[in-house]
Design an enzyme around this catalytic site. Structure first.
Site, PDB file in Angstrom:
ATOM      1  N   LYS A 109      39.026  45.164  30.229  1.00 54.06           N
ATOM      2  CA  LYS A 109      38.519  45.630  31.517  1.00 54.06           C
ATOM      3  C   LYS A 109      39.681  46.083  32.383  1.00 54.06           C
ATOM      4  O   LYS A 109      40.734  45.427  32.417  1.00 54.06           O
ATOM      5  CB  LYS A 109      37.731  44.512  32.192  1.00 54.06           C
ATOM      6  CG  LYS A 109      36.970  44.921  33.448  1.00 54.06           C
ATOM      7  CD  LYS A 109      36.105  43.767  33.937  1.00 54.06           C
ATOM      8  CE  LYS A 109      35.304  44.113  35.171  1.00 54.06           C
ATOM      9  NZ  LYS A 109      34.442  42.985  35.612  1.00 54.06           N
ATOM     10  N   SER A 140      29.558  43.976  36.472  1.00 55.40           N
ATOM     11  CA  SER A 140      30.526  45.049  36.656  1.00 55.40           C
ATOM     12  C   SER A 140      31.282  45.428  35.391  1.00 55.40           C
ATOM     13  O   SER A 140      31.922  46.479  35.327  1.00 55.40           O
ATOM     14  CB  SER A 140      31.549  44.628  37.718  1.00 55.40           C
ATOM     15  OG  SER A 140      32.295  43.497  37.278  1.00 55.40           O
ATOM     16  N   SER A 160      29.021  39.126  35.772  1.00 53.02           N
ATOM     17  CA  SER A 160      29.515  40.439  35.347  1.00 53.02           C
ATOM     18  C   SER A 160      29.901  40.525  33.885  1.00 53.02           C
ATOM     19  O   SER A 160      30.265  41.598  33.406  1.00 53.02           O
ATOM     20  CB  SER A 160      30.709  40.861  36.212  1.00 53.02           C
ATOM     21  OG  SER A 160      30.279  41.170  37.519  1.00 53.02           O
TER      22      SER A 160
END
Length: 478
Positions: free
Chosen positions: A78, A153, A177
């Site tokens: 990420k 997310s 997330s």
């Protein structure tokens, strides 16, 4: 859904010499070349660096050295995890041009384990969102249906695994997330106990809630990934100095005699198809020998309210550092104050601004006790309620997401509707307990449904044990 080679299979093959890291990497890069333009899982692709890394791993194997437990495994990270000399953007314009001078602890541990980073994945800006529609670089699409969101997310990390771009990826989970996008993309996602995995090098959203965890194709891969990156880190003051258990030890033992909790006062809102899969999950565990027990968690329903005061409050403090002075974007203006305002106005997106304003308001004089202080009391009450529930049950089961993947734009006009996506995942962040999503059947439009397994702090082995049984019941690989 495609049956991709697992991280465990890749590592075993590379370590034994039956596979080469270079061949495995090229297979994954070919998938990226074929579909990345359609999906946009990545902000940065590291093909040449990855090829150099794969060659070094193959050389080590040829020389008789063991590259590590994730030898040759393509990994996606990420884009809020610091990678030395590689752009780390948090999918925000505010960090334009910034290259971290160091690797985060998880990144370093993956390197030492022989993994091969193939790219930095897209996310909702500063991890604020549930659909990956809030990225400054454009939305990520769900590989299973590109008209729908991958969740957020960590949508880019979930999509990278679901599309076969990487055998393993890592995201961050502040209110769901990891678990929510795992559910929407039909992969396994784990949020460990707070402090079990170092946050050093993770760019903060809400420091008391953030936790790094893996996305994988199987529960066994999740256990392997968690084993690799967990442990005490002196760089992180919240890191837990406890010895690590063997996370894979219980995966094949079944659930005979375990107590699985059904939360009787679980907030309503899950779609009928999701609720049906949850009931089938309880039935599957019952048939496997578990006992289903009813438990009450009265504060569960207050989680969303408490979270959307605590998380924005911490974000308003953490994001104050982005001012155009030290790093990232700078918009020139006649005065320093004007430069601050112009930089933040241009650098931050609408959702980030919304949460900064909400958090600053909640922390302001005259409102702190009325809002933030009460939210902290609810957090304490929630921890007590869950502790009581775990006296009666070894694990708890809930939906991971109230619905299957939803169409782009269907919730963007109503922030509260988007926030409701995190109804079932937020409590584990407030309590610091572990939670994970495991695919369990399908719902509307034949899209995957995720079941969330929750456990008390440091209860990952039991959580993984139950998840492995659900995976077997669903017909997946464990």
């Amino acid at each position: 859904m495609a049956d991709f080679t697992t991280a465990g299979e890749i590592a075993a093959g590379v370590r034994s010499g039956s596979l080469t890291a270079a061949a495995v990497l090229e297979q994954h890069l070919a998938r990226i070349d074929a579909r990345e333009g359609e999906i946009h899982a990545f902000n940065t692709i590291l093909a040449e660096r990855a090829r150099e890394r794969a060659a070094a791993i193959d050389d080590a194997v040829a020389a008789g050295r063991d590259p590590g437990p994730l030898a040759g495994v393509p990994v996606a990270l990420k884009d809020n995890m610091c990678t030395r000399g590689i752009a780390t953007t948090c999918s925000s314009k505010i960090l334009d041009g910034w290259l971290p001078p160091y690797d985060g602890t998880v990144v370093s541990m993956l390197h030492e384990a022989g993994a091969i980073p193939v790219g930095k994945t897209n996310l909702d800006e500063f991890a604020m969102g549930s659909s990956t529609e809030n990225s400054a670089f454009g939305a990520t699409k769900n590989p299973l249906d590109t008209s729908r969101v991958p969740g957020g997310s960590s949508g880019g990390s979930a999509a990278a695994v679901a599309a076969g771009f990487a055998a393993l990826s890592f995201g961050s989970d502040t209110g769901g997330s990891i678990r929510q996008p795992a559910a929407l993309c039909g992969v396994v996602g784990v949020k460990p106990t707070y402090g079990r995995v170092s946050r050093y090098g993770l760019i903060a959203f809400a420091s008391s809630l953030d936790q790094i965890g893996p996305f994988t194709h199987t529960v066994a891969d999740a256990a392997l990934a968690l084993q690799t990156v967990s442990g005490h880190d002196p760089h992180d003051s919240t890191s837990i100095p406890e010895p690590l258990p063997d996370y894979s030890a219980l995966l094949e033992t079944g659930v005979e005699g375990l107590r699985v909790g059904r939360i009787t006062d679980l907030p309503a809102g899950a779609d009928d198809d999701v609720q049906a899969r949850l009931e089938e999950a309880f039935d599957a565990l019952r048939r496997a020998g578990a006992t289903i027990v009813d438990v009450d968690v009265p504060a569960f329903g207050y989680g969303l309210t408490a979270y959307y005061l605590i998380a924005p409050a911490e974000a308003s403090s953490n994001l104050a550092r982005y001012d155009g002075v030290r790093y990232g974007l700078r918009v020139d203006a006649p005065t320093t104050d004007a430069m601050y305002m112009a930089t933040r106005a241009e650098g931050f997106g609408a959702e980030v601004k919304r949460r900064i304003l909400l958090g600053t308001y909640a922390l302001s004089a005259g409102y702190y006790d009325a809002y933030y202080g009460k939210a902290l009391k609810i957090r304490r009450l929630m921890a007590q309620d869950f502790a009581t529930a775990y006296e009666r049950a070894d694990v708890l089961l809930t939906p991971s997401s109230p619905s299957v993947a939803f169409p782009f734009g269907s919730k963007t006009a109503d922030p509260f509707a988007m926030y409701l996506c995190d109804t079932y995942t937020i409590p584990a962040n407030l309590t610091g307990d572990p939670g994970m999503s495991v695919p369990f059947g399908t719902g509307a439009d034949d899209l995957p449904v995720g079941i969330q397994v929750l456990a008390p702090a440091l209860g990952e082995p039991r959580m993984l044990q139950v998840a492995a049984e659900l995976e077997r019941a669903a017909g997946g690989r464990s």
